[in-house]
Design a protein around this motif. Sequence first.
Motif, PDB file in Angstrom:
ATOM      1  N   VAL A 170       0.822  -1.218   0.000  1.00 34.03           N
ATOM      2  CA  VAL A 170       0.000   0.000   0.000  1.00 34.03           C
ATOM      3  C   VAL A 170       0.853   1.263   0.000  1.00 34.03           C
ATOM      4  O   VAL A 170       0.366   2.346  -0.288  1.00 34.03           O
ATOM      5  N   SER A 171       2.132   1.103   0.341  1.00 32.49           N
ATOM      6  CA  SER A 171       3.017   2.276   0.302  1.00 32.49           C
ATOM      7  C   SER A 171       4.453   1.814   0.132  1.00 32.49           C
ATOM      8  O   SER A 171       4.835   0.731   0.608  1.00 32.49           O
ATOM      9  N   HIS A 205      13.348 -14.333  -2.529  1.00 29.44           N
ATOM     10  CA  HIS A 205      12.361 -14.931  -3.443  1.00 29.44           C
ATOM     11  C   HIS A 205      11.203 -13.987  -3.749  1.00 29.44           C
ATOM     12  O   HIS A 205      10.386 -14.253  -4.606  1.00 29.44           O
ATOM     13  N   ILE A 206      11.107 -12.897  -2.989  1.00 27.85           N
ATOM     14  CA  ILE A 206       9.987 -11.989  -3.246  1.00 27.85           C
ATOM     15  C   ILE A 206      10.426 -10.868  -4.170  1.00 27.85           C
ATOM     16  O   ILE A 206      11.214 -10.010  -3.808  1.00 27.85           O
ATOM     17  N   ASP A 207       9.887 -10.916  -5.362  1.00 29.53           N
ATOM     18  CA  ASP A 207      10.276  -9.913  -6.348  1.00 29.53           C
ATOM     19  C   ASP A 207       9.328  -8.725  -6.241  1.00 29.53           C
ATOM     20  O   ASP A 207       8.281  -8.690  -6.862  1.00 29.53           O
ATOM     21  N   PHE A 208       9.706  -7.757  -5.435  1.00 32.78           N
ATOM     22  CA  PHE A 208       8.843  -6.598  -5.245  1.00 32.78           C
ATOM     23  C   PHE A 208       8.832  -5.671  -6.447  1.00 32.78           C
ATOM     24  O   PHE A 208       7.840  -5.062  -6.755  1.00 32.78           O
ATOM     25  N   GLY A 209       9.992  -5.538  -7.069  1.00 28.36           N
ATOM     26  CA  GLY A 209      10.071  -4.563  -8.171  1.00 28.36           C
ATOM     27  C   GLY A 209      10.966  -5.071  -9.264  1.00 28.36           C
ATOM     28  O   GLY A 209      11.497  -6.176  -9.178  1.00 28.36           O
ATOM     29  N   PRO A 210      11.148  -4.283 -10.313  1.00 26.69           N
ATOM     30  CA  PRO A 210      11.924  -4.744 -11.448  1.00 26.69           C
ATOM     31  C   PRO A 210      13.428  -4.807 -11.164  1.00 26.69           C
ATOM     32  O   PRO A 210      14.124  -5.624 -11.726  1.00 26.69           O
ATOM     33  N   ASN A 244      10.712   2.316  -9.173  1.00 26.79           N
ATOM     34  CA  ASN A 244       9.530   2.939  -9.749  1.00 26.79           C
ATOM     35  C   ASN A 244       8.288   2.564  -8.916  1.00 26.79           C
ATOM     36  O   ASN A 244       7.877   1.399  -8.885  1.00 26.79           O
ATOM     37  N   ARG A 245       7.708   3.544  -8.235  1.00 26.39           N
ATOM     38  CA  ARG A 245       6.588   3.298  -7.308  1.00 26.39           C
ATOM     39  C   ARG A 245       5.414   2.580  -7.981  1.00 26.39           C
ATOM     40  O   ARG A 245       4.827   1.674  -7.429  1.00 26.39           O
ATOM     41  N   ALA A 246       5.125   3.044  -9.234  1.00 26.06           N
ATOM     42  CA  ALA A 246       3.939   2.530  -9.935  1.00 26.06           C
ATOM     43  C   ALA A 246       3.991   1.018 -10.131  1.00 26.06           C
ATOM     44  O   ALA A 246       2.958   0.353 -10.155  1.00 26.06           O
ATOM     45  N   THR A 247       5.209   0.467 -10.264  1.00 25.69           N
ATOM     46  CA  THR A 247       5.307  -0.979 -10.490  1.00 25.69           C
ATOM     47  C   THR A 247       5.202  -1.751  -9.180  1.00 25.69           C
ATOM     48  O   THR A 247       5.064  -2.963  -9.174  1.00 25.69           O
ATOM     49  N   ILE A 248       5.292  -1.039  -8.063  1.00 26.01           N
ATOM     50  CA  ILE A 248       5.298  -1.725  -6.760  1.00 26.01           C
ATOM     51  C   ILE A 248       3.969  -1.605  -6.030  1.00 26.01           C
ATOM     52  O   ILE A 248       3.481  -2.579  -5.446  1.00 26.01           O
ATOM     53  N   ILE A 249       3.382  -0.416  -6.083  1.00 27.88           N
ATOM     54  CA  ILE A 249       2.119  -0.211  -5.374  1.00 27.88           C
ATOM     55  C   ILE A 249       1.064  -1.182  -5.916  1.00 27.88           C
ATOM     56  O   ILE A 249       0.960  -1.384  -7.131  1.00 27.88           O
TER      57      ILE A 249
END
Length: 387
Positions: A91-92, A129-134, A98-103
Motif C-alpha cells: 500500500v506504500s 524470493h519476493i520480487d517486489f520490483g523490477p 519505480n513506485r507505480a510498479t510496486i504499489i
Amino acid sequence: METNLLLFIILLLSIVFNIALAYTVHKKQNQNKKLSIQLQKLKDLSTKFRDMVTQREDVFYKNLHNISVSFVKDVSESYLIYFDGDVGRVVSYVGGKNRATIIDKKVIKTELPYSANRVYVVNGSELKHIDFGPSQDKGIDSNDSKVLISDIHIGGELKAKLLIERQEPFVDEEIDMIKSLSGFFTSFIATHNYVSNQGRFEKDMILTMIRILEYHDTYTKGHSKNVATIASLIAEKLGLNDELIRKTYWAALVHDVGKIVVPSSILNKESKLTIEEFEVVKKHPVYGHDFLSTSPELRDLARYVFHHHERWDGKGYPAGISGEEIPLISRIIMVADSWDAMRSDRPYRKGLSKERAMEEILKHSGAQFDPNIAKIFIKMLADGEIQ
Ligand SMILES: [Fe+2]
C-alpha cells in the motif's frame, strides 16, 4: 460526532502510552538527545491525529509509512503491506524503484518471514524470493542487507507488515522505537478501518432510504440526485470548504426522505391537494429530521433537512424562521430543489423552460430565496455551469 470524539480519546491514550514506553526506553539507554528528537516526533503526530484517521486510504497509509521510516536512518527501501486474509498488497513504498510498479503488488502472507516477537530483523537474503520490483541489484532482495520487520496485529490477526531495509545493522534503540510505534499503528489502523467502514455503512443506509423513497413517490425518481448535484455546485461556488460541500451533497440527497411516511395516495395524486393533504405533506421535513437524528453522525444533515422548506421572508415551514437564521445549507437546498421541481414535468403540467425557470428564481429572490444564493445561481446558469 461523539463516536469520533471517543475514538480520538482512545487514540490519544495510545499516544500517551507509547510516549511513556518510549520514555522508559529513553531512561534505559540513556541516549538523551536522539531520543528526545524521536519523542518530539511522536508528540507532533498527535496534532495530525484527527485528520489522519479520516484520510483516504492511500493517503493514510503513505503518511503512516513516512512517519515510521523517519525514525530510522539511511533506509534503502521500505514497504508497507496490508493484508486481506492471506493475500497482501503493497500500500506504500519508500525507495528508489519505480513506485507505480510496486504499489498494489500482491504478496502472499506465508511467503514472508514471521516471528512471534512482532518486531525483528532478518537478512535481506530471506526475502530474496519476493520480487517486489523490477530492479534486482539493489533492494530488499540483496543478500547482505538487513530488513527490520514490524508485524501489526489487529484482533489477533496479522493485518499489516512494515519492512525497512538498509545495509547497516539495526541498533537496539531503533528496534525499540519501531516496537513502540507498532502498538501505536495498531490502534491507528484499527481506528481508520472503523471510521471508513462506518462511512460506508452510512452511505449504504442513505442510498437505501433514497431507493425506498423513489418506489413510494414516483416523482422523486432522479430528483434527489439532481438536487444534490446542483446544491453541491452552488456550495462550491459559494466557497464552502470540502467538508461542507460534502454535507450539502448528502443533505440534499436526503432532503425529502421524510416523504416515506406520507401516504403515496397523496404524494402521487394528479389533481390539486386539499388543505388537509397539504398539511400532511408539510410534515415531511420534520419526519426526515426525526429519521436522521437517530445517528450522531447524521445530526447535522438532520438539521439541514428540517429547514429545507423555510423561506427567506419567514413564510416557510416548519419553523417559520427567516434570513440568515435558516442554515446556509438549507437555503442552498431550497434554491436547488425549487429549480429542479420547476424544470421537471409533472402529471398536470410540463416542466418550465430554462429561461422561464430563471425568471421565477429572480422573481422570488429575497422572498422565497436567499438573494445572494439566487444571484450566484443565476450567474452559474447564465455561464452554462448548470443546465
Ligand atoms: Fe421537500
